[in-house]
Each structure stands twice: as structure tokens, then as C-alpha cells.
Design an enzyme around this catalytic site. Structure first.
Site, PDB file in Angstrom:
ATOM      1  N   HIS A 158       0.824  -1.205   0.000  1.00 47.13           N
ATOM      2  CA  HIS A 158       0.000   0.000   0.000  1.00 47.13           C
ATOM      3  C   HIS A 158       0.867   1.268   0.000  1.00 47.13           C
ATOM      4  O   HIS A 158       0.510   2.268  -0.606  1.00 47.13           O
ATOM      5  CB  HIS A 158      -0.910   0.015   1.244  1.00 47.13           C
ATOM      6  N   ASP A 193      -5.722   5.965   1.736  1.00 48.34           N
ATOM      7  CA  ASP A 193      -5.959   4.604   1.281  1.00 48.34           C
ATOM      8  C   ASP A 193      -7.429   4.244   1.547  1.00 48.34           C
ATOM      9  O   ASP A 193      -7.981   4.604   2.591  1.00 48.34           O
ATOM     10  CB  ASP A 193      -5.041   3.642   2.045  1.00 48.34           C
TER      11      ASP A 193
END
Ligand SMILES: *[C@@H]1O[C@H](CO)[C@@H](O)[C@H](O)[C@H]1NC(C)=O
Ligand SMILES: *[C@@H]1O[C@H](CO)[C@@H](O)[C@H](O)[C@H]1NC(C)=O
Length: 489
Positions: free
Chosen positions: A18, A126
Site C-alpha cells: 500500500h 488509502d
């Protein structure tokens, strides 16, 4: 007076798969002149800080790392077996810490490295940090653009989790007699997706609180003002169209690695140090240099997957029996319950010259190397996209999160590889390696080169990702100037 450059707060989920794409996006935005406060957890920050000087981002005065506690004690392993703890503490402590941080950034202009940092104008978070970011958006009126680091297809599947529960399609149990039945309640995927291919969180052996975490994040994520995806139009057009039913703005800007490269032929490419939390062993490049073109199968299961000693042995024998040269990434923590010396003996003894083992590889360089003809992968999105971009066909052995969805797309939608999910006995491994490396499947060869071309095209001037990143930059600039207008009124 000219408006100041936009200041964006970026909030990745604390895991390599990520952080890496978020850093790449940060770099693109820095090139556009933006200021970026990149917020890691303290734990990740302490790992990354050692490599900061090597990162291309260190050349930008408008880039800085900030950090917040994740709420876990320092000695907590934060590995895949204890990820549940991280989800819980991020959702509680992490959330409070992030809100406090944003409030402090809004309160006063900072001076750092002789640069004035005005209040941020928006957050790029995110998708699975949505419970942290969206409440801040609503309380402090700061727009949040969500960056889901998965494929469009997998993102779309996650939006159907509730429906899947309602229709009793999940949980899925290994050995269910109808595990290969098609799931028909997800538009565009009715003819491809089997219950077997659903994200790993839908399997019953996965702790239900993990599914709950994703349900909550996904439902919050709907409220973001835009969606960023590291994919490209030509790869997932029908699904991207569907996502427009949720977001008026969908920015597909991938493959990010290729986009970055195309934007700065004059400066050094985003190097391995950016976001790589592991030490790369570059000796494998010299070994690859000695191998014939397209002869080597590259094997890597990414940075988090763990496997049993039996599984790794099956792969080992399958690879040896295939007779093809291989480059294999075996992380010290790849096999569960074993230290670096606890690997099955066969694997530790010096291999015949056909195999080369490293603990971590400069993956991008390896995949682009002309000796590499195939990739045996865990089907993480980052690796999948990377392989598509350079036109290397894949054998997929997916395990966790989005990987089972990705591998189905690879084998049955894009036709750029074959799917081995849920089995890894040595004869299957051997057979699949032979099929892939002996170019027995013409369709795969054709699609692989087709999508590699389309990927490259998307990031060049006029391409879809090229246009979308400029759109994103413009939209953030207009958020900033609206804010400035309010202030002067
Ligand atoms: C992702 O891709 C980059 C290259 O694009 C690679 O260096 C990195 O190791 C990959 N894996 C992860 C999990 O970030
Ligand atoms: C996340 O936080 C919310 C609000 O505090 C809570 O209701 C929810 O149960 C938490 N979820 C998880 C997965 O811990």
C-alpha cells in the site's frame, strides 16, 4: 499574490503493497509542485527513515514524512497472523491520532527545512483507511480522495460484500461442493467469477472481524469525493464504468511505475529505496545476465505471504522437475514457524546452477530483464500490474486479500497467464511451468504483448492515465483556490 501550491496529506495503510503506490503518487504530485505530508505509522516510519536519503523524494523540499502511533506496543510483530490487532488499533487509536494531527496542521503554518507549510487543502487516503479519513472530512470540511491500491475489479467486488453476505454466497469453505459455482450478483463479472475466486476475507477460515473491518472501510469509502486507482482504462474499462455509478470522479492513473518513468526521463527513476522495506540482493541481475533470453522463470510470493514447509517443497520439486532455470525470492520469513535456517534441507543445499535464490530481489528490474520469460507470482496487485506492463506472462498462486480475484482476471479475462489457485502439488507446478515457458499457449503470448503495449500507451502523452493524472492535479488545485477564495472573502 499567487495562490500557494496545494498541500496534500497522504495516508497509506501501513503495509508495503500500500505504501509503495502511495509514494509513487506522492512523487508524481511533487513533480507538479505540490507539498506533500506523507503520514506513516511510527512503526513504518522507523523502518523507512533509514532509507530516506536514498529515496528520490528526498530531493523535493515540498515533501515530508510525518507519523502517528498505530496503537500497538513496539514489540508487536504486525505480521499476517496478527494483522487483526492492527486493524482494530488503527480503527481506534490510529483514528484519534490522525484527527489530532490534521487539527494541528490546520491550526498554524509550520516552518520546516526553511519551507512554510500552509494548512493542507485535502487528504488522499488509502481506501482501507476510510474510517480515519472520512470522519475528518466531514468534521473539518477537508475533502478526501480515496486511493484504493487494488484493481478496479477487486474494488468493485468489495463494494458487493454486503450483497454477497445477504445472498449467502459467503463465507466460502475450502471443499464446499459448489465452490466452483459462478457468483451472479456482481454486474460485469457474472460469467467469470466463481465463489473460489472471491477475496480471501470471504473464506470461513478467516477471522470474521477482518471481514467486518473491510465492510466498514468500504462503506465509508463510498463517501469520498473521488476515487484513484492504479490501473488503466484499457485493462478494466467495463468495471471502471460501473465505478462511476458510485463516484463522479474516477482517476485511473496506472501503471504508476510506468507513469512516473514517462514523466521524468531526465531524473533518476523511482528507485528501489522508495518504499522498499527490504534489502534487495542485486547479485541476481549478474546471474540473469548469463541466462538465455526468456529462459528463466522468476518466482516471488511478495512481501507478506507465508507458506508451509510442505508447500515450499512442492514448489521446489516442481521447479526442478520442469527443467527450467529459475530465480526464486525466498524471504527469511516466507515459511511459517521457521527461522532462516529452518527451511527444508533440500532447499538449503547449494542448488544445481539452474536455480538462484535470493532473499529479496529488485523486482522491477528482474521482470524487465530479457532473460525472464515467466513469473510465478502470488498475484498481488503491484506485481500483477508490473508484470503486465513489461509483458511477462504469469502463473498465479494467490493466497490472501485481493489475490484470488486478480489471478482470475489474469487467467480468464485478460488471458495473460494461468491460475493455479488452491493447489501446488509438484506435478501441477511442473506442468504449468512447462506450459508457460514453452509458449504452448498462443493466446497468452498474444494478449501479453497486447496489454503491455496498451499499458505503455496509457501513460504517454494523450493516453488515459496521462490525462487522468493531469485532471487530478487540476482538481486539487481548484480545491486549493476555492479555499483561498473563502479566506479572502
Ligand atoms: C512492487 O513493485 C515494485 C516495482 O514496481 C517493486 O520494487 C516492489 O518490490 C513490489 N512489491 C511490493 C510488495 O511493493
Ligand atoms: C471501528 O470503529 C468503530 C467506531 O468506533 C466501531 O463501531 C467498529 O466496531 C470498529 N471496527 C473494528 C473492525 O474494530
Amino acid at each position: 499574490m499567487a495562490n500557494p501550491q496545494p498541500h496534500v496529506v497522504m495516508l497509506p495503510f501501513p503495509a508495503q503493497g500500500h505504501i509503495k503506490p502511495m509514494l509513487m503518487l506522492a512523487e508524481v504530485l511533487c513533480h507538479a509542485g505540490f507539498r506533500i505530508s506523507f503520514v506513516n505509522t511510527d512503526h513504518i516510519h522507523n523502518i523507512i527513515v533509514e532509507n530516506i536519503d536514498k529515496s528520490p523524494l528526498s530531493q523535493f523540499p515540498g515533501f515530508r514524512f510525518l507519523s502517528i502511533p498505530d496503537g500497538l506496543p513496539p514489540e508487536h510483530p504486525r505480521d499476517s497472523s496478527s494483522i487483526k490487532d492492527l486493524f482494530t488499533s488503527i480503527n481506534s487509536t490510529g483514528k484519534i491520532m490522525f484527527r489530532d494531527l490534521i487539527i494541528s496542521l490546520l491550526r498554524r503554518d509550520d516552518l520546516e527545512r526553511e519551507e512554510i507549510w500552509h494548512a493542507p487543502c485535502c487528504i488522499i487516503a488509502d481506501g482501507i483507511m476510510s474510517t480515519l479519513a472520512i470522519d475528518v472530512e466531514e468534521e473539518l470540511e477537508m475533502p478526501v480522495i480515496t486511493f484504493r491500491t487494488y484493481s478496479a475489479t477487486c474494488t468493485w467486488v468489495y463494494f458487493h460484500l454486503e450483497k454477497l453476505i445477504e445472498q449467502k454466497e459467503i463465507p466460502v469453505r475450502e471443499g464446499d461442493e459448489d465452490i466452483d459455482r459462478l457468483v451472479t450478483c456482481i454486474t460485469e463479472l457474472e460469467k467469470v467469477l466463481r465463489r473460489r475466486d472471491l477475496p480471501s476475507i470471504c473464506r470461513c477460515e478467516v477471522d470474521p472481524s477482518i471481514l467486518k473491518f473491510f465492510l466498514e472501510q468500504t462503506s465509508k469509502m463510498r463517501r469520498a469525493s473521488g476515487l484513484i486507482l492504479n490501473t488503466f482504462e484499457d485493462l478494466e474499462a467495463p468495471i471502471i464504468r460501473q465505478l462511476h455509478s458510485i463516484y463522479s470522479k474516477v482517476y485511473t492513473i496506472g501503471p504508476l511505475q510506468a507513469l512516473l518513468k514517462s514523466q521524468m526521463d531526465d531524473s533518476p527513476v523511482a528507485g528501489a529505496a522508495t518504499g522498499s522495506l527490504r534489502q534487495e540482493d542485486r547479485t541476481c541481475i549478474a546471474w540473469l545476465d548469463k541466462q538465455p533470453a526468456k529462459s528463466v522463470i522468476y518466482v516471488s510470493f511478495g512481501s507478506v505471504v507465508v507458506m508451509s514447509p510442505d508447500q515450499i517443497l512442492e514448489f521446489w520439486h516442481g521447479l526442478i522437475n520442469s527443467g527450467k532455470p529459475f530465480l526464486w525470492v525466498i524471504r527469511p520469513d516466507l515459511v511459517f514457524g521457521n527461522g532462516p535456517n529452518g527451511l527444508p534441507e533440500e532447499i538449503m543445499c547449494p542448488t544445481n546452477e539452474r536455480g538462484y535464490v535470493v532473499s529479496w530481489a529488485p523486482q522491477e528490474e528482474v521482470l524487465a530483464h530479457c532473460a525472464v520469460g515467466g513469473f510465478l507470482t502470488h498475484s498481488g496487485w503491484n506485481s500483477t500490474l508490473e508484470s503486465i506492463t513489461v509483458g511477462v506472462p504469469m502463473i498465479c498462486w494467490p493466497l490472501i486479500v485481493d489475490q484470488k480475484v486478480n489471478s482470475r482476471c489474469v487467467s480468464d479475462i485478460w488471458r495473460v497467464g494461468i491460475d493455479m489457485k488452491d493447489s501446488c502439488d509438484r506435478s501441477t507446478v511442473e506442468r504449468m511451468v512447462r506450459v508457460l515457458m514453452e509458449d504452448k499457449d498462443e493466446e497468452i503470448a498474444k494478449s501479453t504483448s497486447k496489454f503491455a503495449n496498451l499499458a505503455q500507451k496509457s501513460v504517454r502523452e494523450g493516453g488515459s492515465s496521462f490525462c487522468n493524472i493531469n485532471k487530478l492535479i487540476e482538481d486539487i488545485r481548484s480545491i486549493q483556490s476555492k479555499k483561498d477564495d473563502c479566506k479572502t472573502k
